[in-house]
Design an enzyme around this catalytic site. Sequence first.
Site, short mmCIF file in Angstrom:
data_model
loop_
_atom_site.label_atom_id
_atom_site.label_comp_id
_atom_site.label_asym_id
_atom_site.label_seq_id
_atom_site.Cartn_x
_atom_site.Cartn_y
_atom_site.Cartn_z
N TRP A 1 0.84 -1.20 0.00
CA TRP A 1 0.00 0.00 0.00
C TRP A 1 0.87 1.25 0.00
O TRP A 1 1.92 1.30 0.64
CB TRP A 1 -0.87 -0.01 1.25
N ASN B 1 0.20 5.82 0.13
CA ASN B 1 -0.65 7.00 -0.02
C ASN B 1 0.21 8.24 -0.11
O ASN B 1 1.08 8.30 -1.00
CB ASN B 1 -1.77 7.08 1.04
N ASP B 2 0.06 9.25 0.71
CA ASP B 2 0.64 10.58 0.47
C ASP B 2 2.10 10.55 0.03
O ASP B 2 2.93 9.89 0.67
CB ASP B 2 0.59 11.40 1.76
N GLN C 1 3.93 7.64 2.11
CA GLN C 1 3.29 6.85 3.14
C GLN C 1 3.12 5.42 2.63
O GLN C 1 2.58 5.19 1.55
CB GLN C 1 1.94 7.44 3.50
N SER D 1 3.15 11.93 7.42
CA SER D 1 3.69 12.71 6.31
C SER D 1 4.65 13.81 6.77
O SER D 1 4.62 14.26 7.91
CB SER D 1 2.55 13.33 5.50
N ARG E 1 0.02 17.99 12.17
CA ARG E 1 0.78 17.09 11.31
C ARG E 1 1.19 17.72 9.97
O ARG E 1 0.87 18.85 9.67
CB ARG E 1 -0.02 15.82 11.04
N ASP E 2 1.94 16.90 9.22
CA ASP E 2 2.28 17.12 7.80
C ASP E 2 3.18 18.34 7.58
O ASP E 2 2.86 19.23 6.80
CB ASP E 2 1.01 17.25 6.96
N GLU F 1 -5.00 18.91 5.45
CA GLU F 1 -3.80 18.08 5.50
C GLU F 1 -2.79 18.56 4.45
O GLU F 1 -3.12 19.31 3.54
CB GLU F 1 -4.14 16.60 5.24
#
Length: 502
Positions: free
Chosen positions: A24, A26-27, A43, A84, A154-155, A209
């Site tokens: 998997w 993602n970001d 991610q 992230s 976050r991020d 985000e």
Amino acid sequence: MTTPNDTSLDTFRPALHYAASNTWLNDPNGLIFHEGIYHLYYQNNPTGTVWGNMSWGHATSTDLLAWTEHPVAIACDEREDIFSGSIVFDRHNTSGFGTAQTPPLVAVYTSAYKAASEHHGIQAQSLAYSLDGGYTWIKHAGNPVLSRGSAEFRDPKVFRYDGDAGSYWVMAAVEAADFQVVLYRSDDLKTWELLSSFGPANGTGGVWECPDLFPLPVDGDPENLKWVLVVNLNPGGPNGGSAGQYFVGDFDGTTFTSSTTVTEGLQDPARLEEYRWLDWGRDYYAAVSFSDAPDNRRLMIGWMNNWQYANEIPTAPWRSPMSLAREVSLRTTDGGPRLVQQVAADLSTTTVPSTLFDLEAVVVSNEALVLDGASGSVQCIHLTLTPGSADEVGLVVRGNGIEGTRIGILPAQGRIFIDRRNSGQVDFHESFASIDSAPIETSDGSYELTIYVDHCSVEVFAQGGLLTLTELVFPAATSTDVSLYAAGGTATFDSLSIKRWA
């Protein structure tokens, strides 16, 4: 770019886009160009094909097309998940993690603390550093370096600011549930001081985000610089679910001031289409830009998926691709400066064999015209069209007479849309089958579209990149036809060219 792979076990693996081999993602995280190499961190669940065990995966490229996957760069452990963040080249060794001769790469990431940690329940910003060009990483012993005692902080996107206010590091992060971007400054990446905050504003239909803040010249004029603040949100996009928005304004080293804010505070649903969206499709999220891209280009990559159905898309043994890398610029329009996006990679340099299909002007009237010799599953299609009297005009890609993805324009309504209700596998989630649309204006009475088709996606760049729509599709491997159509009248396709790799 990998050789297109249409095996029965992996029909949808992209040829033009990056996807992990069997896990998997993602970001996108930590995008940086360093020593001639583009580094894409992201991610990643190293042990599964759904979200979990968040760590930073890693891939590299020299051309933004052919990607080499590497072992996990920064791994989760019993105390923290690695959410992230970003990477900077600390060329002056302000952090002290390296030496003058070997300055470090420094990753600034969100620690999502678990029950085993004394920080359990909060998200805070931490550091890791690399002395070998980004392949191995050491977590800073003094983590976290910035905490607000918040569960939704976050991020971090970090960049070097050099301006009238001085020279220092700036971090843009989010208080996600408060719809705020918070800005901090630091001299050494370890000690941070709050500068200001921005928001809520415009799109607030879901948590904020993955922010990004960067300068761009308007119309290429270095004497006319504007700052762009990107804020991704989930949900709340213009066609549902995840999306990214942007603001244009000024940054004085302390405060970002937007000149494109439509709604102060929480969004007004009636004004959703007035907001500036990075992409109007359903599958372009968490987009951030590269640090230190060559020639001062501003290059971005987004995650090509949507949290509404992300864990359930029908791919194996991997799940989720990235978008193509895009170069973004600012162009003056009647509505003020807007982002223009173009594919950054030079697709003419790929070593994978391709063929060309060209069609001179053709008039289509109340019919669908299948283009003999134009079929393919991996394509770049460029066309211009004049709608004439047609109520609807466009093309169908990845078709077979029964299924296909329709990309159409409704001239009287000033709308462009992607209809994927019959695009192949659509019943794996109730929200996937959709018609997703955006407002579009003609250019001297015509429309220009560049469309990138891959085994599981369609990316549409309209009117020179002023408008983009990105969508996942999951057609049968045998659905490869391209057809032109006009309904309710006549339309002219003034030009059409197709480059095909498969």
